[in-house]
Motif scaffolding. Structure first.
Motif, PDB file in Angstrom:
ATOM      1  N   ARG A 136     -46.867  36.422 -72.289  1.00  0.00           N
ATOM      2  CA  ARG A 136     -47.004  37.861 -72.159  1.00  0.00           C
ATOM      3  C   ARG A 136     -46.783  38.331 -70.719  1.00  0.00           C
ATOM      4  NH1 ARG A 136     -48.380  35.009 -76.139  1.00  0.00           N
ATOM      5  NH2 ARG A 136     -50.623  34.901 -75.697  1.00  0.00           N
ATOM      6  N   VAL A 137     -45.984  39.406 -70.633  1.00  0.00           N
ATOM      7  CA  VAL A 137     -45.750  40.109 -69.374  1.00  0.00           C
ATOM      8  C   VAL A 137     -46.111  41.571 -69.629  1.00  0.00           C
ATOM      9  CG1 VAL A 137     -44.066  40.788 -67.632  1.00  0.00           C
ATOM     10  CG2 VAL A 137     -43.869  38.552 -68.743  1.00  0.00           C
ATOM     11  N   LEU A 187     -35.986  48.950 -68.257  1.00  0.00           N
ATOM     12  CA  LEU A 187     -35.407  47.738 -67.670  1.00  0.00           C
ATOM     13  C   LEU A 187     -36.371  46.564 -67.768  1.00  0.00           C
ATOM     14  CD1 LEU A 187     -33.797  49.139 -64.378  1.00  0.00           C
ATOM     15  CD2 LEU A 187     -32.613  48.518 -66.493  1.00  0.00           C
ATOM     16  N   ALA A 188     -37.638  46.819 -67.427  1.00  0.00           N
ATOM     17  CA  ALA A 188     -38.634  45.748 -67.450  1.00  0.00           C
ATOM     18  C   ALA A 188     -38.824  45.204 -68.863  1.00  0.00           C
ATOM     19  CB  ALA A 188     -39.963  46.262 -66.895  1.00  0.00           C
ATOM     20  N   ASP A 189     -38.939  46.096 -69.839  1.00  0.00           N
ATOM     21  CA  ASP A 189     -39.148  45.666 -71.219  1.00  0.00           C
ATOM     22  C   ASP A 189     -37.949  44.871 -71.739  1.00  0.00           C
ATOM     23  OD1 ASP A 189     -40.598  45.702 -73.783  1.00  0.00           O
ATOM     24  OD2 ASP A 189     -38.990  47.027 -74.444  1.00  0.00           O
ATOM     25  N   LEU A 190     -36.751  45.359 -71.482  1.00  0.00           N
ATOM     26  CA  LEU A 190     -35.559  44.643 -71.933  1.00  0.00           C
ATOM     27  C   LEU A 190     -35.431  43.292 -71.237  1.00  0.00           C
ATOM     28  CD1 LEU A 190     -33.057  47.630 -72.065  1.00  0.00           C
ATOM     29  CD2 LEU A 190     -33.862  46.285 -74.022  1.00  0.00           C
ATOM     30  N   ALA A 191     -35.850  43.226 -69.991  1.00  0.00           N
ATOM     31  CA  ALA A 191     -35.825  41.946 -69.279  1.00  0.00           C
ATOM     32  C   ALA A 191     -36.798  40.955 -69.913  1.00  0.00           C
ATOM     33  CB  ALA A 191     -36.159  42.153 -67.806  1.00  0.00           C
ATOM     34  N   ARG A 217     -35.249  39.674 -73.100  1.00  0.00           N
ATOM     35  CA  ARG A 217     -34.139  38.741 -72.905  1.00  0.00           C
ATOM     36  C   ARG A 217     -34.594  37.434 -72.274  1.00  0.00           C
ATOM     37  NH1 ARG A 217     -28.600  41.836 -71.351  1.00  0.00           N
ATOM     38  NH2 ARG A 217     -27.802  39.844 -72.118  1.00  0.00           N
ATOM     39  N   SER A 218     -35.759  37.435 -71.674  1.00  0.00           N
ATOM     40  CA  SER A 218     -36.282  36.183 -71.115  1.00  0.00           C
ATOM     41  C   SER A 218     -37.009  35.356 -72.160  1.00  0.00           C
ATOM     42  CB  SER A 218     -37.243  36.491 -69.958  1.00  0.00           C
ATOM     43  OG  SER A 218     -38.464  37.026 -70.454  1.00  0.00           O
ATOM     44  N   GLY A 219     -37.218  35.937 -73.345  1.00  0.00           N
ATOM     45  CA  GLY A 219     -37.961  35.249 -74.395  1.00  0.00           C
ATOM     46  C   GLY A 219     -39.446  35.526 -74.376  1.00  0.00           C
ATOM     47  N   GLY A 220     -39.898  36.290 -73.384  1.00  0.00           N
ATOM     48  CA  GLY A 220     -41.317  36.614 -73.295  1.00  0.00           C
ATOM     49  C   GLY A 220     -41.708  37.705 -74.269  1.00  0.00           C
ATOM     50  N   ALA A 221     -42.940  38.193 -74.127  1.00  0.00           N
ATOM     51  CA  ALA A 221     -43.452  39.267 -74.970  1.00  0.00           C
ATOM     52  C   ALA A 221     -44.102  40.309 -74.074  1.00  0.00           C
ATOM     53  CB  ALA A 221     -44.460  38.738 -75.987  1.00  0.00           C
ATOM     54  N   THR A 222     -43.863  41.578 -74.376  1.00  0.00           N
ATOM     55  CA  THR A 222     -44.378  42.677 -73.557  1.00  0.00           C
ATOM     56  C   THR A 222     -45.773  43.091 -74.019  1.00  0.00           C
ATOM     57  OG1 THR A 222     -42.159  43.536 -73.135  1.00  0.00           O
ATOM     58  CG2 THR A 222     -43.991  45.053 -72.829  1.00  0.00           C
ATOM     59  N   THR A 223     -46.692  43.195 -73.064  1.00  0.00           N
ATOM     60  CA  THR A 223     -47.989  43.819 -73.302  1.00  0.00           C
ATOM     61  C   THR A 223     -47.937  45.204 -72.670  1.00  0.00           C
ATOM     62  OG1 THR A 223     -49.151  41.695 -73.158  1.00  0.00           O
ATOM     63  CG2 THR A 223     -50.478  43.683 -72.928  1.00  0.00           C
ATOM     64  N   SER A 232     -51.865  37.741 -70.418  1.00  0.00           N
ATOM     65  CA  SER A 232     -50.679  38.110 -69.651  1.00  0.00           C
ATOM     66  C   SER A 232     -50.656  37.353 -68.326  1.00  0.00           C
ATOM     67  CB  SER A 232     -50.661  39.616 -69.388  1.00  0.00           C
ATOM     68  OG  SER A 232     -50.498  40.328 -70.593  1.00  0.00           O
ATOM     69  N   VAL A 233     -49.476  36.820 -67.991  1.00  0.00           N
ATOM     70  CA  VAL A 233     -49.355  36.017 -66.767  1.00  0.00           C
ATOM     71  C   VAL A 233     -48.661  36.784 -65.651  1.00  0.00           C
ATOM     72  CG1 VAL A 233     -49.371  33.837 -68.024  1.00  0.00           C
ATOM     73  CG2 VAL A 233     -47.182  34.967 -67.538  1.00  0.00           C
ATOM     74  N   ALA A 234     -48.056  37.916 -65.980  1.00  0.00           N
ATOM     75  CA  ALA A 234     -47.403  38.751 -64.976  1.00  0.00           C
ATOM     76  C   ALA A 234     -47.521  40.202 -65.412  1.00  0.00           C
ATOM     77  CB  ALA A 234     -45.935  38.363 -64.800  1.00  0.00           C
ATOM     78  N   VAL A 235     -47.421  41.104 -64.431  1.00  0.00           N
ATOM     79  CA  VAL A 235     -47.512  42.542 -64.711  1.00  0.00           C
ATOM     80  C   VAL A 235     -46.459  43.278 -63.902  1.00  0.00           C
ATOM     81  CG1 VAL A 235     -48.933  44.626 -64.616  1.00  0.00           C
ATOM     82  CG2 VAL A 235     -50.009  42.430 -65.127  1.00  0.00           C
ATOM     83  N   PHE A 236     -45.721  44.166 -64.563  1.00  0.00           N
ATOM     84  CA  PHE A 236     -44.917  45.160 -63.858  1.00  0.00           C
ATOM     85  C   PHE A 236     -45.839  46.346 -63.589  1.00  0.00           C
ATOM     86  CE2 PHE A 236     -41.493  42.837 -65.994  1.00  0.00           C
ATOM     87  CZ  PHE A 236     -40.516  42.787 -65.003  1.00  0.00           C
ATOM     88  N   ALA A 237     -46.102  46.631 -62.320  1.00  0.00           N
ATOM     89  CA  ALA A 237     -46.988  47.727 -61.935  1.00  0.00           C
ATOM     90  C   ALA A 237     -46.150  48.865 -61.361  1.00  0.00           C
ATOM     91  CB  ALA A 237     -48.011  47.261 -60.905  1.00  0.00           C
ATOM     92  N   GLU A 238     -46.414  50.080 -61.800  1.00  0.00           N
ATOM     93  CA  GLU A 238     -45.545  51.189 -61.434  1.00  0.00           C
ATOM     94  C   GLU A 238     -45.508  51.458 -59.936  1.00  0.00           C
ATOM     95  OE1 GLU A 238     -44.517  55.735 -62.793  1.00  0.00           O
ATOM     96  OE2 GLU A 238     -46.460  54.894 -63.370  1.00  0.00           O
ATOM     97  N   ASN A 239     -46.676  51.452 -59.283  1.00  0.00           N
ATOM     98  CA  ASN A 239     -46.738  51.889 -57.891  1.00  0.00           C
ATOM     99  C   ASN A 239     -47.978  51.315 -57.214  1.00  0.00           C
ATOM    100  OD1 ASN A 239     -48.821  53.411 -59.063  1.00  0.00           O
ATOM    101  ND2 ASN A 239     -47.491  55.192 -59.317  1.00  0.00           N
ATOM    102  N   ALA A 240     -48.254  51.815 -56.006  1.00  0.00           N
ATOM    103  CA  ALA A 240     -49.379  51.297 -55.226  1.00  0.00           C
ATOM    104  C   ALA A 240     -50.709  51.541 -55.931  1.00  0.00           C
ATOM    105  CB  ALA A 240     -49.388  51.941 -53.840  1.00  0.00           C
ATOM    106  N   ALA A 241     -50.814  52.653 -56.657  1.00  0.00           N
ATOM    107  CA  ALA A 241     -52.066  52.938 -57.357  1.00  0.00           C
ATOM    108  C   ALA A 241     -52.331  51.912 -58.448  1.00  0.00           C
ATOM    109  CB  ALA A 241     -52.022  54.347 -57.956  1.00  0.00           C
ATOM    110  N   GLN A 242     -51.297  51.548 -59.211  1.00  0.00           N
ATOM    111  CA  GLN A 242     -51.471  50.528 -60.249  1.00  0.00           C
ATOM    112  C   GLN A 242     -51.715  49.155 -59.626  1.00  0.00           C
ATOM    113  OE1 GLN A 242     -51.732  51.221 -63.541  1.00  0.00           O
ATOM    114  NE2 GLN A 242     -51.580  53.357 -62.908  1.00  0.00           N
ATOM    115  N   LEU A 243     -51.064  48.883 -58.493  1.00  0.00           N
ATOM    116  CA  LEU A 243     -51.293  47.618 -57.794  1.00  0.00           C
ATOM    117  C   LEU A 243     -52.744  47.518 -57.341  1.00  0.00           C
ATOM    118  CD1 LEU A 243     -50.456  44.982 -56.401  1.00  0.00           C
ATOM    119  CD2 LEU A 243     -49.593  46.366 -54.485  1.00  0.00           C
TER     120      LEU A 243
END
Length: 626
Positions: free
Chosen positions: A87-88, A100-104, A107-113, A133-144
């Motif tokens: 999970r990412v 872009l993040a979801d499609l990536a 295509r990597s074989g992972g699953a989106t949370t 989940s082992v990785a997170v796409f975070a929108e900005n500094a606030a989410q980080l």
């Protein structure tokens, strides 16, 4: 804009190639790859950038351009060690980079949370932990910053990828990379292993986990709904089978992509190849529609309610000849829409009147929405029929639909060639439906979830041994198999006099009557009468205040004034005139603030969190009965 008459007698009359449902790509990644091969040079996405003066510039991206970037990002995820079904998460508002993040991930074989950016830190920690989940796409500094605050509670989380900005604010820069950094890592891997992404796509199975969407939790702890690759490819194929959309359409997409409705709309363009303009800023919807000029858009009912109220109040303020002409034109448009809905064409006289009405008024209304809208899609909650009729009358019909996270969004939807106002249409191709003895809607088919993640008890409660998903919604099918939703099973309540009340139906009716309302919350379980909480739309009531000697006064002062109380009482009296005696609202309180997503009173898809509101305003509600 002329409508097409509703001519099909029942769902069995729909015609589509059965191969659409059977000969599908194995995964979302394969679906995207196929789309790129078919139409590499057509526009796939449009997105805005905003300059220092707040001016937006829209950019076009072709399918081949999107493919190159997604391929590098997918390879970057592989370089990070993302394996099949790992999970990412994506913690971001609606924007091009979300796609872009979801499609990536696909295509990597992972699953989106999916994670709403408004989710509270403790709930984010729960979702990331439960999903592993082992990785997170975070929108900005606030989410980080939110993720850094819960890092110790989420031991499996290894990497954060920031979509917007740099890593300078990170407490541990080694834990964080930018989107550009991830893309560069992927480009480096592709130089040495150019087939790595295609190998992941080829290895993905239809029954492999694609997405974990956590229910927004109108009550209780959110549950992770497991949606497989075959679930999404089925949804895309079933939507194509309707024959409503094609490559030349342009979608405007603002809905939360963490919500199943938004995610579905982001998936079907892979199947159909139309372009999607993405911008999640709610306050920019109407201005953007004028610029983007889309042919369709999905939305929650609140968006249509606000637009309807703004238009009708603006015309009412003009008064005189202009209002009379507007009312006449909308009435003519409504007559035409009604004739079409019943499978007939307007008479020559009505058609002539409609051409005049369209030229004088209706075309101008459509121009506010870009002038090219063929239809809207409404979902996530009930749409008031009067609001739906208004949009149909001006030539922008609203195809109301019904679905749940557990059904991967669409289960029923009105077609332009076969619709019925007040219903949610026919079931989509390949879906089975039953109405249980108590009126509950049961669904079965490939669009139904694989279960709740790490929650077999909840799964067993929702899906019976024969594979029927129990939706919790009450409805009825008419003789043409159009479905009407009565209410949520859990929301129905009984007064102390033993009478059942369906609150959402009453709430929806009031929103069609009162142009100033934002929310109506009907209450009365085991009480001797029905009462309500009312909140008013700040923009609408602000305009009213300016016209009634209250300009500049604070919102709370305006809405709690005797004048506004009398105003709302008139609309409540009008509503009560349409209800059974035991359903009528005997008392109500206007709150001094609106309900919001940020306060946890609405879900991110703008649905009411009834239990939260009832508990938060228990003293106010109790006072109605003392």
């Amino acid at each position: 804009m002329p409508l097409q008459p509703s001519v099909l007698p029942d769902p069995s009359a729909e015609r589509y190639d059965p191969a659409l449902l059977t000969d599908r790509p194995a995964s979302v990644g394969a679906l995207f790859r196929d789309r790129v091969r078919r139409t590499p040079d057509r526009i796939a996405f449009r997105y805005p950038t905003t300059d220092a003066d707040g001016v937006d510039t829209w950019h076009d991206v072709t399918w081949s351009q999107a493919d190159r970037r997604v391929r590098r990002l997918a390879a970057g995820l592989v370089a990070l060690g993302i394996g099949p079904e790992q999970r990412v998460a994506i913690a971001s508002g609606t924007r091009y980079e979300w796609a872009l993040a979801d499609l990536a991930v696909m295509r990597s074989g992972g699953a989106t949370t999916t994670v709403y950016p408004t989710t509270m830190p403790e709930d984010v920690a729960y979702i990331l932990t439960d999903s592993e989940s082992v990785a997170v796409f975070a929108e900005n500094a606030a989410q980080l910053a939110k993720l850094e605050g819960i890092r110790d509670a989420v031991p499996a989380l290894r990497t954060v990828v920031v979509l917007d900005g740099d890593v300078a604010s990170a407490a541990d820069p080694g834990w964080v990379v930018t989107l550009d950094d991830l893309e560069a890592r992927g480009a480096e891997l592709l130089e040495t292993d150019p087939g790595v992404v295609d190998a992941r796509i080829d290895g993905a199975r239809p029954d492999q986990l694609a997405t974990l969407i956590y229910t927004s939790g109108t009550t209780g702890r959110p549950k992770g709904v497991r949606l497989l690759h075959r679930t999404w490819t089925y949804q895309a194929a079933a939507c194509q089978a309707m024959g409503t959309l094609g490559e030349d359409d342009l979608q405007y997409l603002w809905l939360p992509l963490a919500h199943v409705f938004g995610k579905q709309l982001l998936t079907i363009n892979l199947q159909l190849g139309f372009a999607t303009a993405i911008d999640g800023r709610i306050d920019r919807i109407v201005p953007n529609l004028a610029v983007v000029q889309p042919t369709f858009m999905g939305a929650a009912p609140r968006i249509f309610e606000k637009a309807h109220a703004a238009i009708t109040m603006a015309i009412a303020a003009e008064g005189g000849v202009k209002q009379r002409m507007f009312d006449w034109a909308v009435a003519v448009g409504g007559q035409v829409a009604d004739v079409m809905e019943h499978g007939r064409r307007p008479s020559p006289l009505l058609a002539a009147r409609h051409r005049v009405a369209d030229a004088l008024v209706l075309r101008t209304v459509r121009a506010r929405f870009g002038g090219r809208i063929r239809f809207f899609i409404s979902g996530s909650a009930a749409l008031n029929p009067d609001v739906a009729r208004f949009f149909g009358a001006v030539g922008m019909p609203v195809a109301e639909g019904y679905g749940l996270t557990e059904s991967s969004s669409a289960a029923f939807v009105n077609r332009l060639e076969a619709w019925q106002t007040g219903s949610v249409g026919w079931q989509i191709a390949g879906l089975e439906v039953r109405i249980a003895d108590d009126g509950e809607i049961l669904l079965r088919g490939e669009g139904i979830m694989d279960g709740y993640h790490n929650n077999p008890e909840a799964t067993a409660e929702a899906v019976d041994a024969d594979g029927w998903f129990h939706t919790g919604d009450i409805g009825e099918l008419d003789e043409r198999r159009f479905l009407r939703i009565t209410d949520r099973k859990k929301d129905l309540f009984k007064t102390s006099g033993g009478k059942y009340v369906a609150p959402s139906a009453i709430e929806s009716s009031f929103k069609g009557i009162c142009p100033y309302v934002s929310q109506l919350v009907v209450h009365g379980d085991q009480r001797n009468f029905v009462s309500a909480l009312v909140t008013l739309d700040p923009d609408a009531i602000g305009a009213w205040a300016a016209a009634h000697g209250m300009a500049g006064r604070p919102y709370a002062e305006v809405v709690t004034s005797p004048e506004v109380r009398d105003l709302v009482q008139g609309y409540v009296d009008e509503l009560n005139g349409t209800l059974n005696r035991w359903e009528t609202i005997k008392r109500f309180t206007i709150l001094d603030h609106d309900l919001t997503v940020e306060a946890g009173e609405l879900t991110p898809s703008l649905k009411l969190k009834r239990k939260v509101v009832a508990e938060r305003f228990a003293d106010v509600l109790d006072a109605h009965y003392t």
